[in-house]
Write a protein that holds these residues in place. Structure first.
Motif, PDB file in Angstrom:
ATOM      1  N   ARG A  45      10.014 -41.682 -15.425  1.00  0.00           N
ATOM      2  CA  ARG A  45      10.944 -42.375 -15.549  1.00  0.00           C
ATOM      3  C   ARG A  45      11.151 -42.202 -17.191  1.00  0.00           C
ATOM      4  NH1 ARG A  45      11.066 -48.774 -15.629  1.00  0.00           N
ATOM      5  NH2 ARG A  45      12.834 -49.176 -17.102  1.00  0.00           N
ATOM      6  N   GLY A  46      10.100 -42.104 -17.940  1.00  0.00           N
ATOM      7  CA  GLY A  46      10.014 -42.174 -19.369  1.00  0.00           C
ATOM      8  C   GLY A  46      10.781 -41.096 -19.820  1.00  0.00           C
ATOM      9  N   ILE A  47      10.094 -39.833 -19.400  1.00  0.00           N
ATOM     10  CA  ILE A  47      10.398 -38.519 -19.608  1.00  0.00           C
ATOM     11  C   ILE A  47      11.780 -38.217 -19.406  1.00  0.00           C
ATOM     12  CG2 ILE A  47      10.156 -36.107 -19.094  1.00  0.00           C
ATOM     13  CD1 ILE A  47       7.359 -36.723 -18.570  1.00  0.00           C
ATOM     14  N   ALA A  48      12.371 -38.669 -18.329  1.00  0.00           N
ATOM     15  CA  ALA A  48      13.880 -38.506 -17.725  1.00  0.00           C
ATOM     16  C   ALA A  48      14.932 -39.056 -18.691  1.00  0.00           C
ATOM     17  CB  ALA A  48      14.031 -38.881 -16.435  1.00  0.00           C
ATOM     18  N   ALA A  49      14.193 -40.379 -19.180  1.00  0.00           N
ATOM     19  CA  ALA A  49      15.237 -41.118 -20.292  1.00  0.00           C
ATOM     20  C   ALA A  49      14.943 -40.600 -21.593  1.00  0.00           C
ATOM     21  CB  ALA A  49      14.682 -42.679 -20.130  1.00  0.00           C
ATOM     22  N   GLY A  50      13.904 -40.194 -21.768  1.00  0.00           N
ATOM     23  CA  GLY A  50      13.820 -39.411 -23.064  1.00  0.00           C
ATOM     24  C   GLY A  50      14.611 -38.244 -23.313  1.00  0.00           C
ATOM     25  N   ARG A  51      14.723 -37.266 -22.159  1.00  0.00           N
ATOM     26  CA  ARG A  51      15.459 -36.110 -22.399  1.00  0.00           C
ATOM     27  C   ARG A  51      17.137 -36.524 -22.082  1.00  0.00           C
ATOM     28  NH1 ARG A  51      11.937 -32.825 -18.120  1.00  0.00           N
ATOM     29  NH2 ARG A  51      10.369 -31.976 -19.576  1.00  0.00           N
ATOM     30  N   ALA A  52      17.396 -37.540 -21.515  1.00  0.00           N
ATOM     31  CA  ALA A  52      18.499 -38.181 -21.598  1.00  0.00           C
ATOM     32  C   ALA A  52      19.260 -38.815 -22.925  1.00  0.00           C
ATOM     33  CB  ALA A  52      18.876 -38.721 -20.203  1.00  0.00           C
ATOM     34  N   GLY A  53      18.131 -39.030 -23.630  1.00  0.00           N
ATOM     35  CA  GLY A  53      18.710 -39.768 -24.886  1.00  0.00           C
ATOM     36  C   GLY A  53      18.717 -41.516 -25.043  1.00  0.00           C
ATOM     37  N   ARG A  54      18.088 -42.002 -23.777  1.00  0.00           N
ATOM     38  CA  ARG A  54      18.069 -43.507 -23.666  1.00  0.00           C
ATOM     39  C   ARG A  54      16.759 -43.689 -24.260  1.00  0.00           C
ATOM     40  NH1 ARG A  54      19.703 -41.369 -18.431  1.00  0.00           N
ATOM     41  NH2 ARG A  54      17.653 -42.332 -17.637  1.00  0.00           N
ATOM     42  N   LYS A  55      16.538 -43.793 -25.524  1.00  0.00           N
ATOM     43  CA  LYS A  55      15.248 -43.983 -26.095  1.00  0.00           C
ATOM     44  C   LYS A  55      14.679 -45.406 -25.728  1.00  0.00           C
ATOM     45  CE  LYS A  55      15.870 -40.954 -30.081  1.00  0.00           C
ATOM     46  NZ  LYS A  55      15.974 -41.191 -31.844  1.00  0.00           N
ATOM     47  N   GLY A  56      15.552 -46.465 -25.714  1.00  0.00           N
ATOM     48  CA  GLY A  56      14.933 -47.833 -25.401  1.00  0.00           C
ATOM     49  C   GLY A  56      14.270 -47.655 -23.937  1.00  0.00           C
ATOM     50  N   GLU A  57      15.215 -47.334 -23.038  1.00  0.00           N
ATOM     51  CA  GLU A  57      14.319 -47.143 -21.597  1.00  0.00           C
ATOM     52  C   GLU A  57      13.191 -46.354 -21.771  1.00  0.00           C
ATOM     53  OE1 GLU A  57      15.633 -45.305 -17.198  1.00  0.00           O
ATOM     54  OE2 GLU A  57      17.157 -45.972 -18.770  1.00  0.00           O
ATOM     55  N   ALA A  58      13.178 -45.184 -22.289  1.00  0.00           N
ATOM     56  CA  ALA A  58      11.931 -44.347 -22.365  1.00  0.00           C
ATOM     57  C   ALA A  58      10.738 -45.255 -23.007  1.00  0.00           C
ATOM     58  CB  ALA A  58      12.439 -43.128 -23.133  1.00  0.00           C
ATOM     59  N   ARG A  59      11.039 -45.657 -24.280  1.00  0.00           N
ATOM     60  CA  ARG A  59       9.871 -46.555 -24.807  1.00  0.00           C
ATOM     61  C   ARG A  59       9.297 -47.298 -23.815  1.00  0.00           C
ATOM     62  NH1 ARG A  59      13.582 -46.792 -29.531  1.00  0.00           N
ATOM     63  NH2 ARG A  59      13.127 -44.902 -30.938  1.00  0.00           N
ATOM     64  N   ALA A  60      10.020 -48.169 -23.358  1.00  0.00           N
ATOM     65  CA  ALA A  60       9.561 -49.331 -22.507  1.00  0.00           C
ATOM     66  C   ALA A  60       8.802 -48.827 -21.183  1.00  0.00           C
ATOM     67  CB  ALA A  60      10.851 -49.994 -21.919  1.00  0.00           C
ATOM     68  N   ALA A  61       9.177 -47.469 -20.659  1.00  0.00           N
ATOM     69  CA  ALA A  61       8.492 -46.835 -19.412  1.00  0.00           C
ATOM     70  C   ALA A  61       7.217 -46.246 -20.225  1.00  0.00           C
ATOM     71  CB  ALA A  61       9.290 -45.725 -18.921  1.00  0.00           C
ATOM     72  N   PHE A  62       6.921 -45.622 -21.347  1.00  0.00           N
ATOM     73  CA  PHE A  62       5.640 -45.289 -21.853  1.00  0.00           C
ATOM     74  C   PHE A  62       4.901 -46.336 -22.337  1.00  0.00           C
ATOM     75  CE2 PHE A  62       8.428 -41.444 -22.752  1.00  0.00           C
ATOM     76  CZ  PHE A  62       7.958 -40.699 -21.837  1.00  0.00           C
ATOM     77  N   ARG A  63       5.491 -47.559 -22.778  1.00  0.00           N
ATOM     78  CA  ARG A  63       4.525 -48.539 -23.093  1.00  0.00           C
ATOM     79  C   ARG A  63       3.894 -49.335 -22.001  1.00  0.00           C
ATOM     80  NH1 ARG A  63       8.998 -50.526 -27.705  1.00  0.00           N
ATOM     81  NH2 ARG A  63       8.147 -49.270 -29.186  1.00  0.00           N
ATOM     82  N   ALA A  64       4.803 -49.375 -20.842  1.00  0.00           N
ATOM     83  CA  ALA A  64       4.274 -49.589 -19.605  1.00  0.00           C
ATOM     84  C   ALA A  64       3.057 -48.940 -19.188  1.00  0.00           C
ATOM     85  CB  ALA A  64       5.216 -49.625 -18.506  1.00  0.00           C
ATOM     86  N   VAL A  65       3.235 -47.398 -19.354  1.00  0.00           N
ATOM     87  CA  VAL A  65       1.785 -46.628 -19.103  1.00  0.00           C
ATOM     88  C   VAL A  65       0.845 -46.879 -19.730  1.00  0.00           C
ATOM     89  CG1 VAL A  65       1.102 -44.317 -19.143  1.00  0.00           C
ATOM     90  CG2 VAL A  65       3.547 -44.800 -18.359  1.00  0.00           C
ATOM     91  N   LEU A  66       0.952 -47.248 -21.101  1.00  0.00           N
ATOM     92  CA  LEU A  66      -0.069 -47.460 -21.908  1.00  0.00           C
ATOM     93  C   LEU A  66      -0.817 -48.723 -21.689  1.00  0.00           C
ATOM     94  CD1 LEU A  66       0.993 -46.314 -25.521  1.00  0.00           C
ATOM     95  CD2 LEU A  66      -0.373 -45.135 -23.718  1.00  0.00           C
ATOM     96  N   SER A  67      -0.024 -49.599 -21.171  1.00  0.00           N
ATOM     97  CA  SER A  67      -0.750 -50.983 -20.735  1.00  0.00           C
ATOM     98  C   SER A  67      -1.763 -50.726 -19.515  1.00  0.00           C
ATOM     99  CB  SER A  67       0.234 -52.045 -20.418  1.00  0.00           C
ATOM    100  OG  SER A  67       1.013 -51.572 -19.149  1.00  0.00           O
ATOM    101  N   GLU A  68      -1.245 -49.855 -18.530  1.00  0.00           N
ATOM    102  CA  GLU A  68      -2.322 -49.410 -17.442  1.00  0.00           C
ATOM    103  C   GLU A  68      -3.222 -48.354 -18.036  1.00  0.00           C
ATOM    104  OE1 GLU A  68      -2.549 -50.905 -14.802  1.00  0.00           O
ATOM    105  OE2 GLU A  68      -0.577 -52.028 -15.129  1.00  0.00           O
ATOM    106  N   ASP A  69      -2.938 -47.474 -18.926  1.00  0.00           N
ATOM    107  CA  ASP A  69      -3.989 -46.326 -19.320  1.00  0.00           C
ATOM    108  C   ASP A  69      -3.647 -46.045 -20.848  1.00  0.00           C
ATOM    109  OD1 ASP A  69      -5.418 -44.146 -19.748  1.00  0.00           O
ATOM    110  OD2 ASP A  69      -4.165 -42.748 -18.685  1.00  0.00           O
ATOM    111  N   PRO A  70      -4.356 -46.907 -21.731  1.00  0.00           N
ATOM    112  CA  PRO A  70      -4.351 -46.923 -23.172  1.00  0.00           C
ATOM    113  C   PRO A  70      -4.397 -45.543 -23.882  1.00  0.00           C
ATOM    114  CG  PRO A  70      -5.581 -48.799 -22.469  1.00  0.00           C
ATOM    115  CD  PRO A  70      -5.488 -47.837 -20.968  1.00  0.00           C
ATOM    116  N   LYS A  71      -5.123 -44.843 -23.007  1.00  0.00           N
ATOM    117  CA  LYS A  71      -5.543 -43.363 -23.771  1.00  0.00           C
ATOM    118  C   LYS A  71      -4.604 -42.050 -23.172  1.00  0.00           C
ATOM    119  CE  LYS A  71     -10.219 -44.363 -24.841  1.00  0.00           C
ATOM    120  NZ  LYS A  71     -11.587 -43.894 -24.880  1.00  0.00           N
ATOM    121  N   ASN A  72      -3.377 -42.406 -22.376  1.00  0.00           N
ATOM    122  CA  ASN A  72      -2.508 -41.328 -21.755  1.00  0.00           C
ATOM    123  C   ASN A  72      -1.939 -40.745 -22.730  1.00  0.00           C
ATOM    124  OD1 ASN A  72      -0.055 -40.426 -20.607  1.00  0.00           O
ATOM    125  ND2 ASN A  72      -1.194 -41.131 -18.871  1.00  0.00           N
TER     126      ASN A  72
END
Length: 327
Positions: free
Chosen positions: A9-36
């Motif tokens: 989800r984050g990669i798709a949003a980042g490539r489409a230019g939706r930075k806010g949505e992409a950041r939220a998805a990647f931060r959710a990943v780091l909450s589960e896997d801080p070293k991703n």
């Protein structure tokens, strides 16, 4: 939502230019896997402040100091910071220009001096003539010599030399691929180039099912065999790690696929390595354009394949495919 789904989800949003949505998805990943690493590098790419980008990249390097992608991102972020600093210097107000001397300041006093000299000469001539007439003695008239006075020329003031701004470089963009493009099932074409391959026992970690895909790498023979169940479908002569930089042994799984990636390490830098599939940290199966000595160890630990064979394997294998490496 799983970590892998959040990454997609984050990669798709980042490539489409939706930075806010992409950041939220990647931060959710780091909450589960801080070293991703993928989430950290994407957050660095999406950061508007190069200092924040450097902080994310530092976390990625702390988790995996040998990551080629993290080192490439570090060079990109440092260059981005230097460009920002250079631009801030260029926007400083220009220094005031020195005032030039006015030519009129020189012309006026000089003209006045000439007039005064002429008046004194005329008065002197008049006085001499008057005295001569009184004494009735002829007195020669003095000759008036006009002295030309040169007018100083104003010196031009040099203009300040413009400062060259550094030219921006291509932007680093992390582009991990999680879902491989569907391709037709290849026709089994085992082509041994040295000794005929013998059947390799199926690892216990292999998923159930006769059609499951897995990759076997024989370090002693420098051969890679692609299997579907217990049927070999492709045999490739490869180059694995040298004695000082050996290829790790064991059972691993492909965790990311990149069509192109830059690889670097002590004493080498290889840009745009094709068809890269990482299976353990910075170790990968990938194409090779810098040598053709397949069949003997040549690498820093990766598994080098001819580029055409690497392309076939890239399209055939999936994220999660088992890689079994042994002597």
């Amino acid at each position: 939502m799983s970590v892998e789904e959040q990454l997609r989800r984050g990669i798709a949003a980042g490539r489409a230019g939706r930075k806010g949505e992409a950041r939220a998805a990647f931060r959710a990943v780091l909450s589960e896997d801080p070293k991703n690493e993928i989430a950290l590098l994407w957050l660095a790419y999406l950061s508007d402040d190069p200092r924040a980008a450097l902080a994310y990249i530092a976390r990625a390097l702390e988790a995996n100091p040998q990551s080629p992608r993290a080192h490439a991102a570090l060079r990109w972020a440092r260059y981005r910071l230097s460009v920002e600093r250079a631009n801030s210097r260029d926007q400083a107000p220009p220094a005031p220009k020195p005032r030039s001397l006015s030519v009129s300041r020189w012309i006026f006093p000089t003209s006045l001096l000439v007039v005064l000299v002429l008046l004194l000469v005329l008065l002197g001539n008049y006085a001499v003539g008057f005295a001569a007439r009184l004494l009735e003695t002829p007195t020669p008239s003095p000759t008036i010599t006009h002295t030309s006075t040169a007018t100083p020329t104003a010196t031009p003031i040099p203009s300040p030399t413009p400062t060259a701004s550094p030219t921006p470089t291509p932007t680093f963009t992390p582009t991990p691929t999680f879902t491989p493009t569907a391709t037709p099932t290849p026709t089994p074409t085992p082509v041994p180039t040295r000794r005929p391959p013998t059947a390799t026992p199926i690892p216990q970690a292999l998923p159930s099912g006769e059609e499951a895909k897995w990759i076997d790498v024989d370090l002693s023979r420098q051969i890679l065999i692609a299997y579907e169940g217990n049927v070999p479908v492709r045999v490739v002569t490869v180059s694995t790690g040298l004695p000082r930089t050996p290829t790790p042994k064991g059972q691993f799984r492909i965790w990311v696929k990149l069509r192109y990636d830059d690889m670097s390490g002590p004493g080498y830098y290889l840009p745009d390595v094709p068809y890269v599939m990482y299976f353990y940290g910075g170790y990968a199966l990938h194409g090779t354009y810098w040598h053709n000595n397949f069949g003997r160890p040549m690498s820093h630990g990766c598994i080098n394949l001819p580029t055409s064979e690497a392309e076939w394997l890239f399209n055939w294998a999936e994220v999660g495919t088992l890689v079994n490496i042994h002597d």
